[in-house]
Design a protein around this motif. Sequence first.
Motif, PDB file in Angstrom:
ATOM      1  N   VAL A 174     -39.403 -34.003  48.354  1.00 45.43           N
ATOM      2  CA  VAL A 174     -38.610 -33.318  47.328  1.00 45.43           C
ATOM      3  C   VAL A 174     -38.953 -33.867  45.944  1.00 45.43           C
ATOM      4  O   VAL A 174     -39.122 -33.114  44.980  1.00 45.43           O
ATOM      5  CB  VAL A 174     -37.105 -33.474  47.619  1.00 45.43           C
ATOM      6  N   ARG A 175     -39.071 -35.175  45.853  1.00 50.74           N
ATOM      7  CA  ARG A 175     -39.393 -35.813  44.580  1.00 50.74           C
ATOM      8  C   ARG A 175     -40.749 -35.335  44.071  1.00 50.74           C
ATOM      9  O   ARG A 175     -40.942 -35.134  42.870  1.00 50.74           O
ATOM     10  CB  ARG A 175     -39.408 -37.332  44.773  1.00 50.74           C
ATOM     11  N   ALA A 176     -41.700 -35.154  44.996  1.00 52.72           N
ATOM     12  CA  ALA A 176     -43.045 -34.733  44.604  1.00 52.72           C
ATOM     13  C   ALA A 176     -43.088 -33.276  44.160  1.00 52.72           C
ATOM     14  O   ALA A 176     -44.104 -32.829  43.617  1.00 52.72           O
ATOM     15  CB  ALA A 176     -44.018 -34.946  45.759  1.00 52.72           C
ATOM     16  N   ASN A 177     -42.013 -32.542  44.371  1.00 51.19           N
ATOM     17  CA  ASN A 177     -41.979 -31.136  43.988  1.00 51.19           C
ATOM     18  C   ASN A 177     -40.948 -30.835  42.896  1.00 51.19           C
ATOM     19  O   ASN A 177     -40.609 -29.669  42.673  1.00 51.19           O
ATOM     20  CB  ASN A 177     -41.688 -30.259  45.215  1.00 51.19           C
ATOM     21  N   THR A 178     -40.457 -31.870  42.231  1.00 50.59           N
ATOM     22  CA  THR A 178     -39.436 -31.686  41.203  1.00 50.59           C
ATOM     23  C   THR A 178     -39.732 -32.577  39.996  1.00 50.59           C
ATOM     24  O   THR A 178     -40.552 -33.497  40.081  1.00 50.59           O
ATOM     25  CB  THR A 178     -38.040 -32.038  41.743  1.00 50.59           C
ATOM     26  N   TYR A 179     -39.040 -32.290  38.917  1.00 50.79           N
ATOM     27  CA  TYR A 179     -39.022 -33.202  37.774  1.00 50.79           C
ATOM     28  C   TYR A 179     -38.019 -34.307  38.081  1.00 50.79           C
ATOM     29  O   TYR A 179     -36.929 -34.038  38.591  1.00 50.79           O
ATOM     30  CB  TYR A 179     -38.590 -32.466  36.505  1.00 50.79           C
ATOM     31  N   HIS A 180     -38.370 -35.548  37.763  1.00 51.03           N
ATOM     32  CA  HIS A 180     -37.441 -36.641  38.047  1.00 51.03           C
ATOM     33  C   HIS A 180     -37.630 -37.757  37.012  1.00 51.03           C
ATOM     34  O   HIS A 180     -38.739 -37.952  36.488  1.00 51.03           O
ATOM     35  CB  HIS A 180     -37.648 -37.197  39.458  1.00 51.03           C
ATOM     36  N   PRO A 181     -36.564 -38.498  36.738  1.00 46.39           N
ATOM     37  CA  PRO A 181     -36.655 -39.597  35.766  1.00 46.39           C
ATOM     38  C   PRO A 181     -37.357 -40.807  36.371  1.00 46.39           C
ATOM     39  O   PRO A 181     -37.349 -41.002  37.600  1.00 46.39           O
ATOM     40  CB  PRO A 181     -35.185 -39.916  35.454  1.00 46.39           C
ATOM     41  N   ILE A 182     -37.968 -41.607  35.544  1.00 47.35           N
ATOM     42  CA  ILE A 182     -38.613 -42.847  36.003  1.00 47.35           C
ATOM     43  C   ILE A 182     -38.146 -43.998  35.129  1.00 47.35           C
ATOM     44  O   ILE A 182     -37.677 -43.806  34.013  1.00 47.35           O
ATOM     45  CB  ILE A 182     -40.152 -42.745  35.952  1.00 47.35           C
ATOM     46  N   GLY A 183     -38.273 -45.186  35.675  1.00 47.62           N
ATOM     47  CA  GLY A 183     -37.959 -46.389  34.915  1.00 47.62           C
ATOM     48  C   GLY A 183     -36.499 -46.541  34.581  1.00 47.62           C
ATOM     49  O   GLY A 183     -36.132 -47.304  33.708  1.00 47.62           O
ATOM     50  N   GLY A 184     -35.644 -45.781  35.264  1.00 43.27           N
ATOM     51  CA  GLY A 184     -34.218 -45.915  35.053  1.00 43.27           C
ATOM     52  C   GLY A 184     -33.714 -45.237  33.806  1.00 43.27           C
ATOM     53  O   GLY A 184     -32.528 -45.288  33.499  1.00 43.27           O
ATOM     54  N   GLY A 185     -34.573 -44.572  33.061  1.00 39.70           N
ATOM     55  CA  GLY A 185     -34.141 -43.928  31.831  1.00 39.70           C
ATOM     56  C   GLY A 185     -34.193 -42.423  31.965  1.00 39.70           C
ATOM     57  O   GLY A 185     -35.190 -41.868  32.427  1.00 39.70           O
TER      58      GLY A 185
END
Length: 273
Positions: free
Chosen positions: A51-62
Amino acid sequence: MTPVLPSVRRALPHVVTLAVVLTAWSLVSASDVVKPAYLTPSPLEVWEAFVRANTYHPIGGGVDRVVRGEENYFLWEHLVVSLRRIGLGLAIALVVAVPLGLTMGLFRGFGRVVGPYVDFLRSIPPLAYIGFLIAWFGFYDTSKVWLLVLAAFPPITLATLNGVRGVKEDHLNAALSLGATKRQTLTHVLAPATVPDILSGLRVAVGFAWTTVVAAELANGLPGIGGLAYLSGTQNKIALSVACILVIGLTAIALDTVLRILEKQLAPWRGKA
Protein backbone atom coordinates in the motif's frame (compact mmCIF):
# COMPACT_ATOMS: atom_id res chain seq x y z
CA MET A 1 -28.47 -20.99 -7.34
CA THR A 2 -27.41 -24.32 -8.76
CA PRO A 3 -24.67 -22.96 -11.11
CA VAL A 4 -23.05 -21.19 -8.17
CA LEU A 5 -22.38 -24.38 -6.21
CA PRO A 6 -19.88 -25.93 -8.69
CA SER A 7 -17.97 -22.63 -8.76
CA VAL A 8 -17.84 -22.60 -4.96
CA ARG A 9 -16.60 -26.18 -4.90
CA ARG A 10 -13.86 -25.39 -7.41
CA ALA A 11 -12.77 -22.30 -5.50
CA LEU A 12 -12.90 -23.86 -2.02
CA PRO A 13 -9.59 -25.83 -2.25
CA HIS A 14 -7.77 -22.67 -3.40
CA VAL A 15 -9.28 -20.60 -0.59
CA VAL A 16 -8.37 -23.23 2.00
CA THR A 17 -4.81 -23.56 0.66
CA LEU A 18 -4.34 -19.79 0.70
CA ALA A 19 -5.65 -19.61 4.27
CA VAL A 20 -3.24 -22.35 5.37
CA VAL A 21 -0.28 -20.62 3.69
CA LEU A 22 -1.11 -17.24 5.23
CA THR A 23 -1.61 -18.80 8.67
CA ALA A 24 1.69 -20.69 8.51
CA TRP A 25 3.44 -17.56 7.25
CA SER A 26 2.00 -15.48 10.10
CA LEU A 27 3.00 -18.07 12.70
CA VAL A 28 6.58 -18.23 11.42
CA SER A 29 6.78 -14.43 11.39
CA ALA A 30 5.41 -14.16 14.93
CA SER A 31 7.57 -16.95 16.37
CA ASP A 32 10.90 -15.09 16.01
CA VAL A 33 12.51 -18.29 14.75
CA VAL A 34 14.47 -16.21 12.26
CA LYS A 35 16.37 -13.24 13.64
CA PRO A 36 16.51 -10.33 13.11
CA ALA A 37 12.73 -10.14 12.89
CA TYR A 38 12.65 -7.91 9.79
CA LEU A 39 13.89 -10.86 7.74
CA THR A 40 10.50 -12.55 8.14
CA PRO A 41 7.85 -9.87 7.61
CA SER A 42 4.26 -10.89 8.28
CA PRO A 43 1.57 -10.86 5.57
CA LEU A 44 0.21 -7.67 7.13
CA GLU A 45 3.62 -5.98 6.92
CA VAL A 46 3.93 -7.01 3.28
CA TRP A 47 0.47 -5.62 2.57
CA GLU A 48 1.37 -2.34 4.30
CA ALA A 49 4.55 -2.14 2.20
CA PHE A 50 2.47 -2.75 -0.93
CA VAL A 51 0.00 0.00 0.00
CA ARG A 52 2.82 2.37 0.89
CA ALA A 53 4.48 1.72 -2.47
CA ASN A 54 1.28 2.76 -4.24
CA THR A 55 0.48 5.94 -2.30
CA TYR A 56 1.92 9.28 -1.29
CA HIS A 57 3.29 9.09 2.24
CA PRO A 58 5.31 11.28 4.63
CA ILE A 59 8.92 10.46 5.48
CA GLY A 60 11.24 11.42 8.29
CA GLY A 61 8.37 12.04 10.66
CA GLY A 62 7.47 15.34 9.04
CA VAL A 63 4.17 15.87 7.28
CA ASP A 64 5.79 18.42 4.95
CA ARG A 65 8.06 15.78 3.43
CA VAL A 66 5.91 13.58 1.21
CA VAL A 67 7.22 11.02 -1.26
CA ARG A 68 5.53 9.29 -4.15
CA GLY A 69 5.46 5.52 -3.83
CA GLU A 70 8.97 4.04 -3.83
CA GLU A 71 11.88 5.70 -5.59
CA ASN A 72 9.42 8.39 -6.75
CA TYR A 73 7.30 5.86 -8.68
CA PHE A 74 4.23 3.91 -7.66
CA LEU A 75 4.64 0.14 -7.63
CA TRP A 76 2.28 -0.26 -10.58
CA GLU A 77 4.44 2.17 -12.54
CA HIS A 78 7.51 0.03 -11.81
CA LEU A 79 5.51 -2.96 -13.06
CA VAL A 80 4.42 -1.19 -16.27
CA VAL A 81 8.02 -0.27 -17.11
CA SER A 82 9.13 -3.90 -16.65
CA LEU A 83 6.20 -5.12 -18.75
CA ARG A 84 7.19 -2.69 -21.50
CA ARG A 85 10.75 -4.01 -21.48
CA ILE A 86 9.55 -7.61 -21.54
CA GLY A 87 7.00 -6.87 -24.27
CA LEU A 88 9.65 -5.27 -26.47
CA GLY A 89 12.06 -8.14 -25.86
CA LEU A 90 9.40 -10.73 -26.70
CA ALA A 91 8.36 -8.84 -29.83
CA ILE A 92 11.92 -8.78 -31.16
CA ALA A 93 12.38 -12.46 -30.27
CA LEU A 94 9.17 -13.40 -32.11
CA VAL A 95 10.11 -11.45 -35.23
CA VAL A 96 13.45 -13.28 -35.42
CA ALA A 97 12.65 -16.68 -33.91
CA VAL A 98 9.49 -17.62 -35.83
CA PRO A 99 10.95 -17.15 -39.34
CA LEU A 100 14.16 -18.84 -38.22
CA GLY A 101 12.29 -21.83 -36.80
CA LEU A 102 10.19 -22.13 -39.95
CA THR A 103 13.30 -22.01 -42.14
CA MET A 104 15.08 -24.59 -40.00
CA GLY A 105 12.09 -26.91 -40.28
CA LEU A 106 11.59 -26.47 -44.02
CA PHE A 107 15.25 -26.80 -44.97
CA ARG A 108 16.78 -29.68 -43.02
CA GLY A 109 20.36 -28.84 -44.06
CA PHE A 110 19.99 -25.30 -42.78
CA GLY A 111 18.47 -26.67 -39.57
CA ARG A 112 21.40 -29.01 -39.01
CA VAL A 113 23.85 -26.13 -39.38
CA VAL A 114 21.99 -23.55 -37.25
CA GLY A 115 20.46 -25.92 -34.69
CA PRO A 116 23.58 -26.33 -32.52
CA TYR A 117 23.92 -22.55 -32.19
CA VAL A 118 20.32 -22.24 -31.00
CA ASP A 119 20.91 -25.08 -28.53
CA PHE A 120 24.07 -23.31 -27.37
CA LEU A 121 22.13 -20.11 -26.66
CA ARG A 122 19.43 -22.12 -24.89
CA SER A 123 21.95 -23.73 -22.56
CA ILE A 124 23.47 -20.45 -21.31
CA PRO A 125 21.82 -18.76 -18.30
CA PRO A 126 20.70 -15.27 -19.37
CA LEU A 127 22.54 -13.73 -16.41
CA ALA A 128 25.81 -14.70 -18.09
CA TYR A 129 25.16 -12.13 -20.82
CA ILE A 130 24.55 -9.14 -18.58
CA GLY A 131 28.20 -8.05 -18.32
CA PHE A 132 29.01 -7.71 -21.99
CA LEU A 133 25.53 -6.39 -22.84
CA ILE A 134 26.13 -3.52 -20.44
CA ALA A 135 29.58 -3.02 -21.99
CA TRP A 136 28.05 -2.92 -25.47
CA PHE A 137 24.81 -1.01 -24.86
CA GLY A 138 25.30 0.78 -21.54
CA PHE A 139 23.23 0.72 -18.38
CA TYR A 140 19.99 1.86 -19.97
CA ASP A 141 17.03 0.02 -21.49
CA THR A 142 18.80 -1.30 -24.59
CA SER A 143 20.95 -3.78 -22.64
CA LYS A 144 17.93 -4.91 -20.60
CA VAL A 145 15.78 -5.48 -23.66
CA TRP A 146 18.49 -7.47 -25.42
CA LEU A 147 18.97 -9.64 -22.35
CA LEU A 148 15.25 -10.45 -22.46
CA VAL A 149 15.52 -11.14 -26.21
CA LEU A 150 18.28 -13.67 -25.57
CA ALA A 151 16.16 -15.31 -22.86
CA ALA A 152 13.05 -15.56 -25.06
CA PHE A 153 14.61 -16.34 -28.44
CA PRO A 154 15.63 -20.04 -28.04
CA PRO A 155 12.31 -21.46 -26.73
CA ILE A 156 10.29 -19.71 -29.46
CA THR A 157 12.68 -20.89 -32.18
CA LEU A 158 12.68 -24.50 -31.00
CA ALA A 159 8.90 -24.54 -30.51
CA THR A 160 8.40 -23.25 -34.07
CA LEU A 161 10.83 -25.87 -35.38
CA ASN A 162 8.97 -28.66 -33.56
CA GLY A 163 5.70 -27.34 -34.94
CA VAL A 164 6.99 -27.56 -38.52
CA ARG A 165 8.36 -31.05 -37.97
CA GLY A 166 5.04 -32.10 -36.46
CA VAL A 167 3.10 -31.34 -39.66
CA LYS A 168 2.47 -34.57 -41.56
CA GLU A 169 3.90 -34.64 -45.04
CA ASP A 170 0.68 -36.27 -46.26
CA HIS A 171 -1.22 -33.09 -45.37
CA LEU A 172 1.15 -30.97 -47.43
CA ASN A 173 1.01 -33.40 -50.37
CA ALA A 174 -2.78 -33.47 -50.17
CA ALA A 175 -2.94 -29.68 -50.43
CA LEU A 176 -0.56 -29.73 -53.41
CA SER A 177 -2.53 -32.47 -55.15
CA LEU A 178 -5.71 -30.39 -54.76
CA GLY A 179 -4.10 -27.57 -56.71
CA ALA A 180 -2.58 -25.42 -54.02
CA THR A 181 0.69 -23.71 -54.82
CA LYS A 182 3.72 -24.11 -52.57
CA ARG A 183 3.12 -20.63 -51.20
CA GLN A 184 -0.52 -21.42 -50.44
CA THR A 185 0.51 -24.67 -48.79
CA LEU A 186 2.93 -22.75 -46.62
CA THR A 187 0.48 -20.01 -45.62
CA HIS A 188 -2.73 -22.07 -45.34
CA VAL A 189 -1.48 -25.45 -44.08
CA LEU A 190 1.98 -25.25 -42.57
CA ALA A 191 1.78 -21.88 -40.84
CA PRO A 192 -1.60 -22.45 -39.12
CA ALA A 193 -0.47 -25.91 -38.01
CA THR A 194 2.53 -24.42 -36.20
CA VAL A 195 0.50 -21.75 -34.34
CA PRO A 196 -0.17 -23.93 -31.25
CA ASP A 197 3.53 -24.76 -30.91
CA ILE A 198 4.53 -21.12 -31.37
CA LEU A 199 2.11 -20.09 -28.63
CA SER A 200 3.49 -22.82 -26.36
CA GLY A 201 7.00 -21.53 -27.02
CA LEU A 202 5.80 -18.01 -26.29
CA ARG A 203 4.42 -19.16 -22.94
CA VAL A 204 7.77 -20.68 -22.06
CA ALA A 205 9.54 -17.54 -23.27
CA VAL A 206 7.36 -15.32 -21.08
CA GLY A 207 8.33 -17.48 -18.10
CA PHE A 208 12.02 -17.14 -18.94
CA ALA A 209 11.62 -13.39 -19.42
CA TRP A 210 10.01 -12.99 -16.01
CA THR A 211 12.71 -15.03 -14.29
CA THR A 212 15.27 -12.83 -16.07
CA VAL A 213 13.68 -9.46 -15.33
CA VAL A 214 15.38 -9.05 -11.95
CA ALA A 215 18.77 -9.82 -13.50
CA ALA A 216 18.01 -7.42 -16.36
CA GLU A 217 17.25 -4.65 -13.88
CA LEU A 218 20.16 -5.20 -11.49
CA ALA A 219 22.02 -2.28 -13.04
CA ASN A 220 20.14 1.01 -13.28
CA GLY A 221 16.84 -0.88 -13.22
CA LEU A 222 14.67 1.86 -11.74
CA PRO A 223 11.93 2.31 -12.51
CA GLY A 224 11.26 -1.42 -12.80
CA ILE A 225 9.68 -4.06 -10.60
CA GLY A 226 12.80 -6.26 -10.70
CA GLY A 227 15.06 -3.33 -9.90
CA LEU A 228 12.82 -2.32 -6.99
CA ALA A 229 12.80 -5.89 -5.63
CA TYR A 230 16.61 -5.98 -5.76
CA LEU A 231 17.14 -2.51 -4.30
CA SER A 232 14.66 -3.00 -1.46
CA GLY A 233 16.40 -6.25 -0.54
CA THR A 234 19.80 -4.58 -0.39
CA GLN A 235 18.29 -1.87 1.83
CA ASN A 236 16.79 -4.46 4.20
CA LYS A 237 13.25 -3.47 3.19
CA ILE A 238 12.29 -7.13 3.13
CA ALA A 239 8.54 -6.54 3.30
CA LEU A 240 8.72 -4.39 0.16
CA SER A 241 10.97 -6.92 -1.55
CA VAL A 242 8.47 -9.71 -0.80
CA ALA A 243 5.64 -7.50 -2.09
CA CYS A 244 7.55 -7.01 -5.36
CA ILE A 245 8.17 -10.75 -5.66
CA LEU A 246 4.47 -11.49 -5.13
CA VAL A 247 3.53 -8.92 -7.78
CA ILE A 248 6.02 -10.48 -10.22
CA GLY A 249 4.61 -13.95 -9.58
CA LEU A 250 0.95 -12.93 -9.82
CA THR A 251 1.61 -10.97 -13.00
CA ALA A 252 3.32 -14.01 -14.54
CA ILE A 253 0.27 -16.14 -13.71
CA ALA A 254 -2.03 -13.53 -15.25
CA LEU A 255 0.07 -13.37 -18.43
CA ASP A 256 0.10 -17.15 -18.72
CA THR A 257 -3.68 -17.22 -18.31
CA VAL A 258 -4.07 -14.67 -21.10
CA LEU A 259 -1.79 -16.74 -23.37
CA ARG A 260 -3.76 -19.92 -22.63
CA ILE A 261 -7.00 -18.14 -23.53
CA LEU A 262 -5.35 -16.79 -26.69
CA GLU A 263 -4.19 -20.30 -27.58
CA LYS A 264 -7.75 -21.63 -27.26
CA GLN A 265 -9.02 -18.84 -29.50
CA LEU A 266 -6.34 -19.16 -32.19
CA ALA A 267 -5.99 -22.96 -32.10
CA PRO A 268 -9.30 -24.39 -30.84
CA TRP A 269 -8.57 -27.71 -32.50
CA ARG A 270 -5.56 -28.43 -30.27
CA GLY A 271 -6.08 -31.43 -28.00
CA LYS A 272 -9.07 -32.65 -30.02
CA ALA A 273 -8.96 -35.83 -31.98
